[in-house]
Design a protein around this motif. Sequence first.
Motif, PDB file in Angstrom:
ATOM      1  N   SER A  53       0.854  -1.248   0.110  1.00 18.43           N
ATOM      2  CA  SER A  53       0.008   0.097  -0.005  1.00 18.43           C
ATOM      3  C   SER A  53       0.760   1.325  -0.107  1.00 18.43           C
ATOM      4  N   TYR A  54       1.975   1.206   0.655  1.00 15.60           N
ATOM      5  CA  TYR A  54       2.778   2.281   0.696  1.00 15.60           C
ATOM      6  C   TYR A  54       3.524   2.705  -0.894  1.00 15.60           C
ATOM      7  N   VAL A  55       3.961   1.715  -1.544  1.00 13.93           N
ATOM      8  CA  VAL A  55       4.386   1.792  -2.878  1.00 13.93           C
ATOM      9  C   VAL A  55       3.408   2.101  -3.830  1.00 13.93           C
ATOM     10  N   MET A  56       2.306   1.467  -3.742  1.00 12.88           N
ATOM     11  CA  MET A  56       1.120   1.780  -4.693  1.00 12.88           C
ATOM     12  C   MET A  56       0.244   3.286  -4.230  1.00 12.88           C
ATOM     13  N   GLY A  57      -0.077   3.261  -3.085  1.00 14.96           N
ATOM     14  CA  GLY A  57      -1.088   4.325  -2.722  1.00 14.96           C
ATOM     15  C   GLY A  57      -0.251   5.397  -2.413  1.00 14.96           C
ATOM     16  N   ASP A  58       0.791   5.652  -1.731  1.00 14.83           N
ATOM     17  CA  ASP A  58       1.562   6.794  -1.441  1.00 14.83           C
ATOM     18  C   ASP A  58       2.629   7.281  -2.338  1.00 14.83           C
ATOM     19  N   LEU A  59       3.327   6.263  -2.844  1.00 17.80           N
ATOM     20  CA  LEU A  59       4.317   6.816  -3.844  1.00 17.80           C
ATOM     21  C   LEU A  59       3.997   6.672  -5.306  1.00 17.80           C
ATOM     22  N   PHE A  60       3.001   6.277  -5.747  1.00 20.38           N
ATOM     23  CA  PHE A  60       2.769   6.031  -6.979  1.00 20.38           C
ATOM     24  C   PHE A  60       1.239   6.744  -7.277  1.00 20.38           C
ATOM     25  N   ILE A  61       0.174   6.354  -6.709  1.00 15.86           N
ATOM     26  CA  ILE A  61      -0.992   6.810  -6.949  1.00 15.86           C
ATOM     27  C   ILE A  61      -1.072   8.266  -6.576  1.00 15.86           C
ATOM     28  N   PHE A  62      -0.859   8.406  -5.292  1.00 20.10           N
ATOM     29  CA  PHE A  62      -0.939   9.960  -4.488  1.00 20.10           C
ATOM     30  C   PHE A  62      -0.141  10.776  -5.204  1.00 20.10           C
ATOM     31  N   LEU A  63       1.096  10.603  -5.843  1.00 21.23           N
ATOM     32  CA  LEU A  63       1.823  11.699  -6.390  1.00 21.23           C
ATOM     33  C   LEU A  63       1.468  11.838  -7.798  1.00 21.23           C
ATOM     34  N   HIS A  64       0.946  10.859  -8.571  1.00 27.55           N
ATOM     35  CA  HIS A  64       0.275  11.003  -9.905  1.00 27.55           C
ATOM     36  C   HIS A  64      -1.155  11.172 -10.254  1.00 27.55           C
ATOM     37  N   ALA A  65      -2.023  10.981  -9.345  1.00 23.39           N
ATOM     38  CA  ALA A  65      -3.417  11.023  -9.454  1.00 23.39           C
ATOM     39  C   ALA A  65      -3.907  12.509  -9.387  1.00 23.39           C
ATOM     40  N   GLY A  66      -4.831  12.876 -10.273  1.00 25.67           N
ATOM     41  CA  GLY A  66      -5.398  13.980 -10.265  1.00 25.67           C
ATOM     42  C   GLY A  66      -4.255  15.239 -10.367  1.00 25.67           C
ATOM     43  N   ASN A  67      -4.906  16.535 -10.317  1.00 25.86           N
ATOM     44  CA  ASN A  67      -4.319  17.675 -10.356  1.00 25.86           C
ATOM     45  C   ASN A  67      -3.165  17.943  -9.365  1.00 25.86           C
ATOM     46  N   PRO A  68      -2.129  18.067  -9.417  1.00 22.84           N
ATOM     47  CA  PRO A  68      -0.958  18.201  -8.391  1.00 22.84           C
ATOM     48  C   PRO A  68      -1.395  19.156  -7.384  1.00 22.84           C
ATOM     49  N   THR A  69      -1.938  20.160  -7.580  1.00 28.22           N
ATOM     50  CA  THR A  69      -2.788  21.206  -6.633  1.00 28.22           C
ATOM     51  C   THR A  69      -3.789  20.665  -5.832  1.00 28.22           C
ATOM     52  N   ASP A  70      -4.483  19.706  -6.358  1.00 30.39           N
ATOM     53  CA  ASP A  70      -5.682  19.296  -5.448  1.00 30.39           C
ATOM     54  C   ASP A  70      -5.330  18.096  -4.423  1.00 30.39           C
ATOM     55  N   GLN A  71      -4.865  18.771  -3.556  1.00 34.16           N
ATOM     56  CA  GLN A  71      -4.433  17.388  -2.246  1.00 34.16           C
ATOM     57  C   GLN A  71      -5.681  16.547  -2.104  1.00 34.16           C
ATOM     58  N   LYS A  72      -6.793  17.144  -1.854  1.00 39.18           N
ATOM     59  CA  LYS A  72      -8.094  16.313  -1.241  1.00 39.18           C
ATOM     60  C   LYS A  72      -8.342  15.434  -2.171  1.00 39.18           C
ATOM     61  N   THR A  73      -8.305  15.669  -3.332  1.00 33.45           N
ATOM     62  CA  THR A  73      -8.760  14.475  -4.572  1.00 33.45           C
ATOM     63  C   THR A  73      -7.860  13.605  -4.369  1.00 33.45           C
ATOM     64  N   ARG A  74      -6.406  14.116  -4.641  1.00 33.11           N
ATOM     65  CA  ARG A  74      -5.314  12.933  -4.598  1.00 33.11           C
ATOM     66  C   ARG A  74      -5.382  12.118  -3.441  1.00 33.11           C
ATOM     67  N   ASN A  75      -5.623  12.710  -2.296  1.00 31.31           N
ATOM     68  CA  ASN A  75      -5.598  11.948  -0.846  1.00 31.31           C
ATOM     69  C   ASN A  75      -6.599  11.043  -1.201  1.00 31.31           C
ATOM     70  N   SER A  76      -8.008  11.272  -1.371  1.00 30.43           N
ATOM     71  CA  SER A  76      -9.113  10.385  -1.733  1.00 30.43           C
ATOM     72  C   SER A  76      -8.972   9.399  -2.587  1.00 30.43           C
ATOM     73  N   ILE A  77      -8.442   9.475  -3.516  1.00 28.42           N
ATOM     74  CA  ILE A  77      -8.172   8.462  -4.584  1.00 28.42           C
ATOM     75  C   ILE A  77      -7.016   7.321  -3.858  1.00 28.42           C
ATOM     76  N   ALA A  78      -6.092   8.039  -3.117  1.00 21.30           N
ATOM     77  CA  ALA A  78      -4.992   7.007  -2.588  1.00 21.30           C
ATOM     78  C   ALA A  78      -5.563   6.227  -1.283  1.00 21.30           C
TER      79      ALA A  78
END
Length: 105
Positions: free
Chosen positions: A46-71
Motif C-alpha cells: 500500500s505504501y508503494v502503490m498508494g503513497d508513492l505512485f497513486i498519490f503523487l500521480h493522480a489528479g491535479n498536483p494542486t488538488d491534495q484533497k482529491t489525490r488523498n481521496s483516491i489514494a
Amino acid sequence: MNMKLLIGFIVKFIMITAVLLIVLAWIFDVPVVDTLLISLALTSLSYVMGDLFIFLHAGNPTDQKTRNSIATFIDFTVAFLLIWLVGRILGSTSEELLVPDCCPQ
C-alpha cells in the motif's frame, strides 16, 4: 532512501500493525507472527502503490484533497483484498472471515 519516506513507511507500518493485531489476532485468533507478516506485506504494497505512485500521480498536483481521496480508496481496497486473500490461503472459509469466533451467529 530519503529519511522522510522511511519515517512515513514506519508510521504506516505501526498504524496498520496496531489495527491488524486488534482485528486479526484478538478477534479472529490469527497468530501474531502471521499478523506481523500480513502487516509488513500490506504496508509495503500500500505504501508503494498508494503513497508513492497513486498519490503523487493522480489528479491535479494542486488538488491534495482529491489525490488523498483516491489514494485512501486504493489503500482500503488493497488492504481488504490482501487480508481476504491471505485469510483464504490460511484456510479460513468465507463465513469464518466475515463472522469472528467471538460473535455467535
